[in-house]
Motif scaffolding. Structure first.
Motif, PDB file in Angstrom:
ATOM      1  N   GLU A 169       0.688  -1.271   0.100  1.00  0.00           N
ATOM      2  CA  GLU A 169      -0.075   0.075   0.018  1.00  0.00           C
ATOM      3  C   GLU A 169       0.787   1.228  -0.017  1.00  0.00           C
ATOM      4  O   GLU A 169       0.705   2.266  -0.855  1.00  0.00           O
ATOM      5  CB  GLU A 169      -0.744  -0.196   1.471  1.00  0.00           C
ATOM      6  CG  GLU A 169      -1.889   1.298   1.262  1.00  0.00           C
ATOM      7  CD  GLU A 169      -3.208   0.953   2.111  1.00  0.00           C
ATOM      8  OE1 GLU A 169      -3.088  -0.063   2.966  1.00  0.00           O
ATOM      9  OE2 GLU A 169      -4.097   1.782   1.965  1.00  0.00           O
ATOM     10  N   SER A 172       2.387   1.867  -3.448  1.00  0.00           N
ATOM     11  CA  SER A 172       1.672   2.053  -4.387  1.00  0.00           C
ATOM     12  C   SER A 172       1.162   3.530  -4.269  1.00  0.00           C
ATOM     13  O   SER A 172       0.759   4.266  -5.293  1.00  0.00           O
ATOM     14  CB  SER A 172       0.415   1.225  -4.477  1.00  0.00           C
ATOM     15  OG  SER A 172      -0.429   1.458  -3.173  1.00  0.00           O
ATOM     16  N   ARG A 173       1.647   4.281  -3.181  1.00  0.00           N
ATOM     17  CA  ARG A 173       1.357   5.654  -2.954  1.00  0.00           C
ATOM     18  C   ARG A 173       2.647   6.557  -3.105  1.00  0.00           C
ATOM     19  O   ARG A 173       2.320   7.838  -3.473  1.00  0.00           O
ATOM     20  CB  ARG A 173       0.756   6.013  -1.805  1.00  0.00           C
ATOM     21  CG  ARG A 173      -0.578   5.355  -1.422  1.00  0.00           C
ATOM     22  CD  ARG A 173      -1.163   5.739  -0.116  1.00  0.00           C
ATOM     23  NE  ARG A 173      -2.422   5.047   0.255  1.00  0.00           N
ATOM     24  CZ  ARG A 173      -3.201   5.485   1.314  1.00  0.00           C
ATOM     25  NH1 ARG A 173      -2.723   5.970   2.190  1.00  0.00           N
ATOM     26  NH2 ARG A 173      -4.517   4.946   1.246  1.00  0.00           N
ATOM     27  N   THR A 178       4.820   2.188  -7.791  1.00  0.00           N
ATOM     28  CA  THR A 178       4.292   0.997  -8.717  1.00  0.00           C
ATOM     29  C   THR A 178       5.347   0.117  -9.317  1.00  0.00           C
ATOM     30  O   THR A 178       4.985  -0.950  -9.715  1.00  0.00           O
ATOM     31  CB  THR A 178       3.399   1.764  -9.491  1.00  0.00           C
ATOM     32  OG1 THR A 178       2.502   2.648  -8.656  1.00  0.00           O
ATOM     33  CG2 THR A 178       2.314   0.590 -10.113  1.00  0.00           C
ATOM     34  N   SER A 300      -6.556   5.747  -8.664  1.00  0.00           N
ATOM     35  CA  SER A 300      -6.955   4.660  -7.605  1.00  0.00           C
ATOM     36  C   SER A 300      -5.715   3.543  -7.358  1.00  0.00           C
ATOM     37  O   SER A 300      -5.335   3.033  -8.061  1.00  0.00           O
ATOM     38  CB  SER A 300      -8.095   3.540  -8.308  1.00  0.00           C
ATOM     39  OG  SER A 300      -8.317   2.554  -7.673  1.00  0.00           O
ATOM     40  N   ASN A 301      -5.435   3.552  -6.094  1.00  0.00           N
ATOM     41  CA  ASN A 301      -4.266   2.640  -5.617  1.00  0.00           C
ATOM     42  C   ASN A 301      -4.675   1.226  -5.802  1.00  0.00           C
ATOM     43  O   ASN A 301      -3.840   0.438  -6.192  1.00  0.00           O
ATOM     44  CB  ASN A 301      -4.396   2.789  -4.086  1.00  0.00           C
ATOM     45  CG  ASN A 301      -3.432   3.984  -3.675  1.00  0.00           C
ATOM     46  OD1 ASN A 301      -2.936   4.699  -4.243  1.00  0.00           O
ATOM     47  ND2 ASN A 301      -4.055   4.614  -2.423  1.00  0.00           N
ATOM     48  N   LYS A 302      -5.839   0.920  -5.811  1.00  0.00           N
ATOM     49  CA  LYS A 302      -6.403  -0.541  -6.025  1.00  0.00           C
ATOM     50  C   LYS A 302      -6.040  -0.736  -7.580  1.00  0.00           C
ATOM     51  O   LYS A 302      -5.619  -1.865  -7.750  1.00  0.00           O
ATOM     52  CB  LYS A 302      -7.913  -0.584  -5.858  1.00  0.00           C
ATOM     53  CG  LYS A 302      -8.270  -1.114  -4.288  1.00  0.00           C
ATOM     54  CD  LYS A 302      -9.692  -1.100  -4.343  1.00  0.00           C
ATOM     55  CE  LYS A 302      -9.989  -1.281  -2.622  1.00  0.00           C
ATOM     56  NZ  LYS A 302      -9.849  -2.574  -2.242  1.00  0.00           N
ATOM     57  N   ARG A 304      -3.996   0.680  -9.522  1.00  0.00           N
ATOM     58  CA  ARG A 304      -2.663   0.777  -9.834  1.00  0.00           C
ATOM     59  C   ARG A 304      -1.987  -0.473  -9.309  1.00  0.00           C
ATOM     60  O   ARG A 304      -0.910  -1.087  -9.850  1.00  0.00           O
ATOM     61  CB  ARG A 304      -1.845   1.866  -9.100  1.00  0.00           C
ATOM     62  CG  ARG A 304      -2.212   3.187  -9.828  1.00  0.00           C
ATOM     63  CD  ARG A 304      -1.020   4.347  -9.753  1.00  0.00           C
ATOM     64  NE  ARG A 304      -0.706   4.732  -8.364  1.00  0.00           N
ATOM     65  CZ  ARG A 304      -1.129   5.847  -7.877  1.00  0.00           C
ATOM     66  NH1 ARG A 304      -1.942   6.754  -8.614  1.00  0.00           N
ATOM     67  NH2 ARG A 304      -1.110   6.083  -6.505  1.00  0.00           N
ATOM     68  N   LEU A 305      -2.317  -0.830  -8.391  1.00  0.00           N
ATOM     69  CA  LEU A 305      -1.839  -2.259  -7.481  1.00  0.00           C
ATOM     70  C   LEU A 305      -2.327  -3.390  -8.585  1.00  0.00           C
ATOM     71  O   LEU A 305      -1.169  -4.194  -8.953  1.00  0.00           O
ATOM     72  CB  LEU A 305      -2.399  -2.401  -6.260  1.00  0.00           C
ATOM     73  CG  LEU A 305      -1.974  -3.613  -5.728  1.00  0.00           C
ATOM     74  CD1 LEU A 305      -0.452  -3.791  -5.220  1.00  0.00           C
ATOM     75  CD2 LEU A 305      -2.560  -4.003  -4.318  1.00  0.00           C
ATOM     76  N   GLU A 442      -9.701   5.504  -1.440  1.00  0.00           N
ATOM     77  CA  GLU A 442      -8.236   5.879  -0.998  1.00  0.00           C
ATOM     78  C   GLU A 442      -7.571   4.527  -0.516  1.00  0.00           C
ATOM     79  O   GLU A 442      -6.441   4.571  -0.434  1.00  0.00           O
ATOM     80  CB  GLU A 442      -8.283   6.836  -0.074  1.00  0.00           C
ATOM     81  CG  GLU A 442      -8.594   8.247  -0.096  1.00  0.00           C
ATOM     82  CD  GLU A 442      -7.846   8.926  -1.015  1.00  0.00           C
ATOM     83  OE1 GLU A 442      -6.666   8.752  -1.398  1.00  0.00           O
ATOM     84  OE2 GLU A 442      -8.406   9.921  -1.760  1.00  0.00           O
ATOM     85  N   THR A 444      -6.107   0.594  -0.471  1.00  0.00           N
ATOM     86  CA  THR A 444      -5.586  -0.256  -1.561  1.00  0.00           C
ATOM     87  C   THR A 444      -5.838  -1.576  -1.204  1.00  0.00           C
ATOM     88  O   THR A 444      -6.159  -2.375  -2.111  1.00  0.00           O
ATOM     89  CB  THR A 444      -3.938  -0.216  -1.192  1.00  0.00           C
ATOM     90  OG1 THR A 444      -3.607   1.398  -1.509  1.00  0.00           O
ATOM     91  CG2 THR A 444      -3.196  -0.739  -2.449  1.00  0.00           C
TER      92      THR A 444
END
Lengths: 524, 257
Positions: A169, A172-173, A178, A300-302, A304-305, A442, A444
């Motif tokens: 998490e 990824s921020r 990433t 979106s972090n999700k 991107r992950l 917000e 992840t």
């Protein structure tokens, strides 16, 4: 420590879970069925662990079997939590707990108690306990020591999952995180399968690996479960304690780094029109809506992950698998992976297209456009973003896959990717409309998808990967390649289903808009 | 002048629950109209129906002289709405959100960018270029929602609780702009619980009680001139007195407090 208040918060977490489900009778039924099933699985798995213990004692390899069973469970729990998001839902954040009269230690305890008491960890504990109890019954271990060992193992397992989730998490921020994450995952997924053949033949490799693994939590727990002598008892208990202290320290460090506020000092407006330029290909009426959705996907972090893990994970489950004989077996199996690659990258958002809008959903209906355009724009964006991965996957596959090249493979893989993307996005329209869920943008980690979206995501992946494997076994590569042209009607069929879903879905969207509004604004 | 809003026998039900019952209302054009009622009286539901967000169960609505229905796209272009829940897209920056809103309402790119810049400066949000809306304070979010409602110069402006959470200087600015809008012959329809603000800003008021029943409507400009409002043979010197009379005074006693 105010343990009463801490346990009240644990109780509150379950009350909230119940409150989410009790609003409709159907949901209550689903909840009850879900928990009854979990209980049955728990019993079955516990019996399985018990059976493993029986086998272990009879074979005279008690510690070896205990290591294998506990190690497999340990790894499975980490995969289920880190990849699928089960068991790492943060019910209460530290900030949320500051509203209560709790000191920092009590807040930490409340957060992690609610975390470790998630149903998934209880199931893992049940499985581990099955083994330790079995060992005790068949005279291969002590009861209480076994209980302590598996409790410590589950705590360690939970902490490893938390550390990994927090690390991912955080990565990824941060800027460039990433890319680092993608490289790390690629290494973790691909490297073992590349090195395994060489290492297996290297002298003493397995013995050295087993020696090193003695210091791992599952091996330490296995040693405790199976009649340890005094020095082994002290060593392994100490080892488990050290792991827990180390993981807690690592977790605290990562959480502290992640908690640093984003630098949002005063900054002038910068018009980044890349999104608007890309969106303009969808026409002037649709462009602002698509540009808005593109910003959501890219921030979106999700997403991107998932973008960073989609290729490595699929490469691992296809190319990383040993498939003896014709190297083209890997091609047939890869057809399944290509069918899900674009969908896997965007699934968290496209299966719940309005879930991240919260009260913004209301605005769509105040805009001077037809509601149909909103659904179209949202779904087109999902398909567009999902389309970005297959060309990369195809290029990498053609260059790197250890399969003799055949021109028919390229259109088949491309057809599988496009067809799969359209097929899954067609179904994602329906999960978005019929099973919407208000979701925090917000976050992840944590599986926030609805039941239907989970069925589509997990079931879809299993179906495609399993279907490709079955096709490989039943028909074989030669016959599959002879029918390369089938990919064309398959894509057309998928496109037909997609456009039908968009058309029919638009009517459902208008009809259900008040229900969607209530669900997405947190009213049931 | 054509009435800005005409509502005939509006009823809105959620299953068995009636949120608005047989409401009839006329809002003259070019006025600042206060729509008041206690919590849960159906104000937001009424606004939802008037702005096309919710489908009425029964009744007819005419906005700016035209009937409002599902496909009233052209009519929506003439309306600006600041919903109670604000309806912001939290992952966007303020300028991106306002630009989106402006483009959706048909402004060309250059005009949209110019107005976004001007509005953000006027709202003292000019330095928030890299801050997502989710990171804004409650007052800042409200200002952005207000800016989004007015960016396309609507003929009819719906504002649901526009002043709450905004600091006094911000409230003063908004009131000044609202007076300007009305002076140009456009209409403002607002709900708020701050009755003093309504007294000072609105010329017409309607009061509803649960479930969305109209209990009083009239001109309140007399209060400005030191006069009073008449109802049930009684005179009320403030809007608050009339409101409490109509909606019922509630003074619960809590010994421990």
């Amino acid at each position: 420590m105010d343990s009463q208040l801490v346990f009240r918060l644990v109780g509150l977490r379950y009350k909230l879970l119940w409150a989410q489900t009790r609003t409709r009778n159907g949901r209550i039924a689903l909840f009850m069925v879900g928990y009854a099933s979990a209980l049955l699985v728990l019993i079955a798995f516990t019996a399985g662990g018990y059976g493993a213990a029986m086998l272990a004692v009879r074979s005279g390899q008690a510690e070896m079997v205990a290591r294998a069973v506990l190690g497999a469970l340990f790894l499975n729990a980490i995969v289920a939590s880190v990849v699928l998001g089960f068991g790492v839902n943060a019910a209460f954040s530290d900030a949320a707990l500051r509203r209560f009269p709790l000191n920092p230690i009590e807040r930490l305890a409340a957060r992690h108690l609610t975390g470790i008491l998630e149903p998934m960890w209880i199931i893992i504990l049940g499985l581990d306990l099955g083994l330790s109890t079995g060992m005790y019954v068949f005279g291969a271990g002590g009861f209480w020591l076994g209980v302590v060992a598996v409790l410590l193992l589950v705590i360690t397992d939970y902490l490893v999952a938390r550390v990994l989730a927090s690390l991912i998490e955080w990565l990824s921020r941060v800027r460039g995180g990433t890319a680092i994450l993608g490289l790390m995952l690629l290494t973790v997924c691909i490297l073992p399968s590349m090195l395994a053949p060489r290492m297996a033949t290297a002298q003493g490799f397995i013995q050295r690996s087993m020696l090193a693994l003695r210091f791992s939590p599952p091996f330490a727990a296995a040693a405790l479960v199976v009649h340890p002598n005094k020095s082994s008892l002290i060593f392994n208990l100490g080892l488990m304690a050290e792991w827990i202290v180390f993981l807690l320290a690592a977790l605290a460090m990562i959480e502290r780094a992640a908690a640093r506020p984003r630098n949002v000092a005063a900054a002038a407006i910068v018009w980044i029109s890349g999104y608007d330029r890309v969106a303009s290909i969808f026409g002037p009426a649709m462009a602002p809506l698509v540009a808005r959705s593109l910003r959501y996907y890219s921030r979106s972090n999700k997403v991107r992950l998932n973008f960073s893990i989609a290729l490595p994970v699929l490469a691992f489950v296809t190319l990383g698998r040993p498939l003896p004989g014709d190297p083209r077996h890997k091609f047939v199996v890869s057809l399944g992976a290509f069918a899900v690659v674009g969908f896997l990258a965007t699934a968290t958002m496209c299966t719940n297209q309005f879930g991240f809008d919260a009260s913004g959903f209301r605005r769509y209906f105040l805009l001077p456009i037809s509601p149909e355009a909103i659904l179209r724009a949202s779904s087109y964006t999902a398909v567009f973003v999902g389309c970005l991965l297959p060309p990369v996957a195809l290029l990498l596959w053609l260059v790197l896959a250890p399969v003799p090249f055949d021109w028919r493979m390229a259109p088949m893989l491309a057809g599988s990717a496009v067809g799969g993307l359209l097929f899954f996005n067609a179904l994602a329209i329906w999960t978005s409309l019929l099973a919407p869920r208000r979701t925090a943008f917000e976050t992840t980690f944590g599986n926030q998808l609805s039941f239907s979206a989970n069925v589509l995501l997990i079931g879809g992946i299993l179906l495609m990967l399993g279907g490709a494997t079955a096709l490989d076994q039943m028909a074989g590569p030669e016959i599959v390649l002879q029918y390369w042209w089938v990919s064309i009607p398959a894509v057309l069929l998928a496109a037909g289903l997609y456009f039908f879903s968009l058309r029919r879905g638009a009517a459902v969207f208008i009809e259900r808009r008040e229900r969607l509004l209530n669900a997405l604004e947190g009213r049931n | 002048m054509t009435p800005a809003i005409q509502v005939f026998n509006l009823t809105k039900k959620y299953g068995e629950t009636t949120a608005v019952e047989d409401l009839s209302l006329t809002v003259p054009g070019g006025t600042m109209f206060g729509f008041l009622g206690p919590n849960g009286s159906g104000k937001s539901t009424t606004i939802g129906c008037l702005t096309g967000l919710l489908d009425p169960t029964a009744g007819e609505i005419r906005i700016l002289g035209e009937p409002l229905h599902d496909g009233s796209v052209a009519l929506k272009r003439r309306m600006g709405v600041m919903p109670e829940t604000l309806g912001l897209f939290d992952a966007l920056y303020a300028h991106e959100f306002l630009f989106f809103q402006a483009r959706m309402f048909g402004l060309d790119e250059a005009t949209a960018r110019r107005r976004v810049g001007e509005l953000l400066n006027a709202m003292e949000l000019g330095g928030t270029g890299k801050k997502r809306l989710s990171e804004f304070s409650a007052g800042m979010r409200k200002r952005v929602a207000f800016a989004a409602a007015v960016i396309h110069t609507p003929e009819l402006l719906f504002l649901d609780e526009p002043f709450e959470s905004i600091d006094p200087a911000g409230v003063a600015s908004i009131k000044q702009w609202l007076h300007g809008i009305v002076a140009q012959g456009r209409t403002v329809f607002l709900t708020t619980h701050v009755l003093e603000t309504v007294e000072r800003t609105c010329s017409q008021v309607a009061i509803i009680t649960p479930p969305g029943k109209l209990v009083w409507q009239g001109d309140i400009t007399a209060l400005d001139r030191g006069g009073s409002l008449a109802h049930d043979g009684r005179q009320f010197r403030t809007l608050e007195q009339l409101f409490l009379h109509l909606t019922g005074e509630r003074y619960a006693q809590l010994d421990w407090l």
